[in-house]
Design a protein around this motif. Structure first.
Motif, mmCIF file in Angstrom:
data_model
loop_
_atom_site.group_PDB
_atom_site.id
_atom_site.type_symbol
_atom_site.label_atom_id
_atom_site.label_comp_id
_atom_site.label_asym_id
_atom_site.label_seq_id
_atom_site.Cartn_x
_atom_site.Cartn_y
_atom_site.Cartn_z
ATOM 1 N N THR A 34 0.526 -0.891 -0.146
ATOM 2 C CA THR A 34 0.417 -0.072 -0.272
ATOM 3 C C THR A 34 1.053 0.989 0.029
ATOM 4 O OG1 THR A 34 -0.415 -0.234 2.414
ATOM 5 C CG2 THR A 34 -2.082 -1.065 0.775
ATOM 6 N N ASP A 35 2.302 1.311 0.383
ATOM 7 C CA ASP A 35 2.962 2.386 0.094
ATOM 8 C C ASP A 35 3.579 2.919 -1.352
ATOM 9 O OD1 ASP A 35 2.466 3.159 2.891
ATOM 10 O OD2 ASP A 35 4.245 1.697 4.003
ATOM 11 N N ALA A 38 0.965 3.135 -3.506
ATOM 12 C CA ALA A 38 -0.476 4.893 -4.073
ATOM 13 C C ALA A 38 -0.607 4.872 -4.435
ATOM 14 C CB ALA A 38 0.373 5.411 -2.347
ATOM 15 N N SER A 42 -4.282 4.781 -6.479
ATOM 16 C CA SER A 42 -5.175 6.071 -6.550
ATOM 17 C C SER A 42 -5.538 6.705 -7.948
ATOM 18 C CB SER A 42 -3.692 7.657 -6.237
ATOM 19 O OG SER A 42 -4.778 8.773 -6.587
ATOM 20 N N SER A 47 -7.190 3.832 -2.350
ATOM 21 C CA SER A 47 -6.691 4.972 -0.921
ATOM 22 C C SER A 47 -6.436 3.583 -0.481
ATOM 23 C CB SER A 47 -7.313 6.335 -0.372
ATOM 24 O OG SER A 47 -8.025 5.543 0.625
ATOM 25 N N PRO A 48 -5.246 3.467 0.074
ATOM 26 C CA PRO A 48 -4.617 2.801 0.814
ATOM 27 C C PRO A 48 -5.893 2.521 2.359
ATOM 28 C CG PRO A 48 -2.707 3.405 -0.440
ATOM 29 C CD PRO A 48 -4.128 4.293 -0.355
ATOM 30 N N GLN A 49 -6.641 3.918 3.007
ATOM 31 C CA GLN A 49 -7.096 3.381 4.086
ATOM 32 C C GLN A 49 -8.387 2.522 3.603
ATOM 33 O OE1 GLN A 49 -5.279 6.479 2.553
ATOM 34 N NE2 GLN A 49 -3.921 6.278 4.146
ATOM 35 N N ASP A 50 -8.950 2.883 2.718
ATOM 36 C CA ASP A 50 -10.078 2.825 2.152
ATOM 37 C C ASP A 50 -9.818 1.571 1.874
ATOM 38 O OD1 ASP A 50 -11.215 4.717 2.340
ATOM 39 O OD2 ASP A 50 -11.185 5.555 0.457
ATOM 40 N N ILE A 52 -8.083 -0.835 3.510
ATOM 41 C CA ILE A 52 -7.683 -1.869 4.747
ATOM 42 C C ILE A 52 -9.007 -1.839 5.129
ATOM 43 C CG2 ILE A 52 -6.362 -1.510 6.539
ATOM 44 C CD1 ILE A 52 -4.187 0.200 5.116
ATOM 45 N N ALA A 53 -9.291 -0.584 4.947
ATOM 46 C CA ALA A 53 -11.568 -0.738 5.805
ATOM 47 C C ALA A 53 -11.985 -1.352 4.976
ATOM 48 C CB ALA A 53 -11.839 1.065 5.589
ATOM 49 N N LYS A 54 -11.856 -1.592 3.685
ATOM 50 C CA LYS A 54 -13.085 -2.815 2.998
ATOM 51 C C LYS A 54 -12.649 -3.709 2.831
ATOM 52 C CE LYS A 54 -14.488 1.424 0.153
ATOM 53 N NZ LYS A 54 -14.622 1.971 -1.486
#
Length: 62
Positions: A34-35, A38, A42, A47-50, A52-54
């Motif tokens: 993810t880093d 990125a 994009s 996004s990496p955060q999305d 991980i959340a999903k």
């Protein structure tokens, strides 16, 4: 974090974005950091955060 490409492709298809899913399948490596990836994520509208959340721990490799 690393995520399996197949999980990203599956997520895009589940959103009805088949064109982006095909693009992701062609352009991304089998394991996405993810880093490191990125910018590529994009371009796919992710996004990496999305991710991980999903995907939660089911799609994560480490």
């Amino acid at each position: 974090m690393k995520i399996e490409k197949a999980k990203i492709v599956e997520l895009l298809r589940s959103r009805g974005d088949n064109a982006m899913a095909q693009e992701a399948d062609k352009r991304l490596p089998p394991q996405i950091d993810t880093d490191q990836h990125a910018e590529q994520l994009s371009k796919l509208g992710l996004s990496p955060q999305d991710l991980i959340a999903k995907l939660g721990s089911g799609g994560l490799l480490s």
